[in-house]
Structure formats: C-alpha cells, structure tokens
Design a protein around this motif. Structure first.
Motif, PDB file in Angstrom:
ATOM      1  N   HIS A 156       0.824  -1.207   0.000  1.00 33.28           N
ATOM      2  CA  HIS A 156       0.000   0.000   0.000  1.00 33.28           C
ATOM      3  C   HIS A 156       0.859   1.259   0.000  1.00 33.28           C
TER       4      HIS A 156
ATOM      5  N   GLU B  67      -7.680   7.708  -3.289  1.00 32.52           N
ATOM      6  CA  GLU B  67      -7.571   6.637  -2.303  1.00 32.52           C
ATOM      7  C   GLU B  67      -7.061   5.393  -3.015  1.00 32.52           C
TER       8      GLU B  67
ATOM      9  N   GLN C 222      -6.758   1.683  -2.670  1.00 29.82           N
ATOM     10  CA  GLN C 222      -7.406   0.665  -1.836  1.00 29.82           C
ATOM     11  C   GLN C 222      -6.911  -0.734  -2.198  1.00 29.82           C
TER      12      GLN C 222
ATOM     13  N   ILE D 297     -17.110   2.463   1.878  1.00 27.73           N
ATOM     14  CA  ILE D 297     -16.726   3.180   0.660  1.00 27.73           C
ATOM     15  C   ILE D 297     -17.735   4.281   0.357  1.00 27.73           C
TER      16      ILE D 297
ATOM     17  N   TRP E  26     -10.867   6.534  -6.618  1.00 24.45           N
ATOM     18  CA  TRP E  26     -10.443   5.304  -5.967  1.00 24.45           C
ATOM     19  C   TRP E  26      -9.673   4.457  -6.977  1.00 24.45           C
TER      20      TRP E  26
END
Length: 382
Positions: A71, A116, A118, A127, A143
């Motif tokens: 991440h 973001e 994810q 979400i 996203w």
C-alpha cells in the motif's frame, strides 16, 4: 512507513534505495512524520525493507495504522507520477470538512481531487460513506484499486464482487474501474464493464506504464469493447437452460422456490427475462432473477392495453454520482422488442404477451430470435 519529510521540507522515500545510500542518509538527514511532524528513525537490515519508524514514546495515530508495504509503495508511486506531471500533491493531507486523510490530495484548475489507493477489500457502506463525505466537501474522489484485487478469470472476465461494484465509475457511456500494479508500475483501466454474475464481469482491460501515461488519460475510454457481450449473453442463457447446479447460493434457491410456487421452472424462463442491461455491472442481483420477478409481478397478469408502471425504485450509483436505473433500462428494451409502448413519464402500455416456453427446444429457439434482434440494435447496450 516508506516516505517522510526531510529537514528541508521535501517528501522523500527510502523505496528502492541502495543499502549504501540508506546508511549515508542515517548520518546526514533528519526525517519527520507527514502526520504528526515528530522526528523519525530509519530502520533497515537484511530481514526488513528499509523504512521510517516512530520512536517507542510516540503516540502518533499513524504508528498504529499498520499499512502494508504494498500500500505504501503504491501511494509513493502515484505521488511521484503526479509530481512529475507538475501537480502539487500532498500525501495524507487532513481535510477538515471530511475528517479524512486521503492518500493523495491535489488540485487541477478549480477542481479538488482526493485519491484513495485501496488494496484491501472493505465493506461497500464504508466506501459509500467516505465517498459521500468527499462529494459533500466539493472534492472529486478517485479510488484506485490494488492489483492484488485484480483477478482475471479469462481473457475478458474479471472478479467482480460487491467491493468492486462499489468502486465503479461511468464515463463516455461506459462503466470503468482503475487498478495500480505496483510491481510493474502500471495503471490498469477495466473498461466497457458488463455484469455477468454477482462475482464476475466482462471488461476490456487496458494497461499503461506510469512512465508514459498522464493523469487526464485516466478519463478516456476505448471506442469499442474488445469482446462481444451478446455472444456472452447467449452462452450464459444456454448454460442456465441446460446445466443444473445443485450447490447455488441462498438468493438463487429462493428464486427457484419463487418460480416453483408460480408453477414455473427456472430453465424455462422467457428469453426476455435475461436481457443484457447496461447497468447490470453495478446491480447486486443476477439479471435473470430480478427480470423474471418483474415480469411475473408487474407484467404477466395485466391485460393488453393496461398500464405498466415502473414502481420498483432501484438506484445504483457510481463513484462519480451517475444514477443508474436497471429496471428503466429493462423496460426500454422491452419497448424495443414490442412488448410495451411508452405513453407518459414512467408509464408504459402493454402491447404484447410474454409466453413462458414449455420445453427446452422452444426456449432455445426463442433465445436465437431475441439474440438476432439485439444484434440488429447497434446501440442496445449503450
């Protein structure tokens, strides 16, 4: 963490630096947490990836987040990618109006954008809540899903759970999703998404290296899908009619029981109870299940000339706030096939009966006729 501010206020990373370079930085530089601004230490060794860490006495909220290396690496790649294009990007910038820290935040003209990244599957309601808070603050949420959530089942078939459905966009009349392959440093755009089931979809995947791809290109679309969804629809219908699956989920078992109580069998539903509507990709129920219920509950018992009202309010919303209405799309297709005719806002008149087949051969012949008609309608899936 893989990135921090140095003593000159520059956001820096240890990502992919040599051991010698890291040892030199330990002696020459001081680094600070992007969240709490406390000083950090550099940790490195044979068993661990080099990273910044808080001292034991720190109470920083970031210390307990436990973000994965994947991440953090992805966020850093996206930061560098946008920075190279001249965007003034902030990482984990606290937005007072939303009480959130998006992974990346920047502006393009007068548009504020939060990204973001994810990597883990989270509930759709989370979400939705986070997305709505961005919209309420006048911020566009983008996203991007980690490649670890990109599961290809065939050339054009992708994993498509409730998590994926909640992260879809609609641009240029197409449903799309965005992925980042951290290892390959590649953006993947899943384009022309069409729903196949509650766990699978069909799409045209496009792959772009971050080295040559720009932010505005995210919002372009391929002219045509590289697969024929009508052929997929035909195979799916044939499979439903000719293959019995005993181990189905509770929702499908309830649907089969519902048909049984109506004196019908699930292999002999009319072809028009399994039509490919555009927004099926963001609807949680299989198309043949909700379409069969609509025909039996709102169409079959009405005489020719009676009004058919779209009283079922099903709204499916994409991240960029496109409101899809699969039932309305379905009625439009019934209109193209001559079963209904529009007479007013939300009102249609029944013009032709829908017959349930009595045997498989009849059902397959009906499938072929409907298939031929759909092929003649060039924009049927738009």
């Amino acid at each position: 963490m893989l990135y921090a501010y140095d003593d000159n206020g520059k956001l820096s990373s240890l990502y992919q630096l040599s051991k010698e370079h890291i040892e030199q930085l330990k002696k020459e530089k001081t680094y600070f947490c992007p969240t709490c601004k406390e000083s950090l230490q550099i940790r490195s060794g044979r068993l661990h990836t080099a990273h910044f860490a808080h001292f034991p006495s720190s109470n920083c909220e970031r210390k307990h987040l436990g973000e994965s290396e994947y991440h953090e690496s992805g966020k850093w790649l996206l930061y560098q990618w946008l920075n190279r294009q001249g965007y003034d990007v902030a990482m984990e910038f606290f937005l007072k109006g939303t009480n959130q820290r998006p992974d990346l935040f920047f502006t393009v003209g007068d548009k504020r954008i939060a990204i973001e990244f994810q990597c883990s599957s989270i509930p759709p309601d989370i979400i939705e809540k986070r997305t709505q808070s961005f919209h309420d603050a006048g911020i566009f949420p983008l996203w991007i899903i980690g490649k670890n959530q990109y599961r290809q089942k065939g050339k054009h078939q992708l994993l498509h759970t409730s998590f994926h459905r909640s992260l879809m966009y609609r641009f240029h009349n197409n449903f799309m999703m965005y992925y980042l392959d951290v290892k390959a440093q590649t953006i993947i755009i899943a384009d022309h998404i069409q729903g196949a089931s509650t766990t699978l979809c069909y799409a045209t995947p496009r792959f772009y290296s971050l080295k040559s791809f720009t932010f505005p290109q995210l919002f372009t679309s391929a002219s045509y899908p590289s697969f024929s969804y009508l052929n997929i629809w035909k195979k799916s219908m044939y499979h439903l009619r000719t293959t019995y699956h005993r181990g189905v989920g509770s929702e499908e078992r309830q649907w089969r029981q519902y048909l049984y109580l109506k004196g019908k069998h699930f292999t002999l539903i009319p072809s028009v109870c399994f039509l490919p509507v555009p927004s099926q990709s963001i609807y949680h129920m299989k198309s043949y299940m909700w379409q069969t219920r609509f025909i039996l509950d709102h169409f079959l018992d009405k005489p020719i000339g009676d009004v058919i009202k779209n009283e079922q309010k099903v709204r499916c919303t994409t991240i960029n706030q496109y409101q899809a209405d699969p039932i309305h799309e379905y009625i439009l297709l019934l209109g193209k096939l001559g079963f209904v005719e529009k007479v007013g806002s939300g009102e249609w008149v029944k013009r032709k009966e829908i017959q349930f087949p009595t045997h498989i051969d009849q059902a397959l012949e009906e499938d072929k006729k409907v298939m031929d008609f759909l092929r003649s309608e060039t924009n049927v899936l738009l």
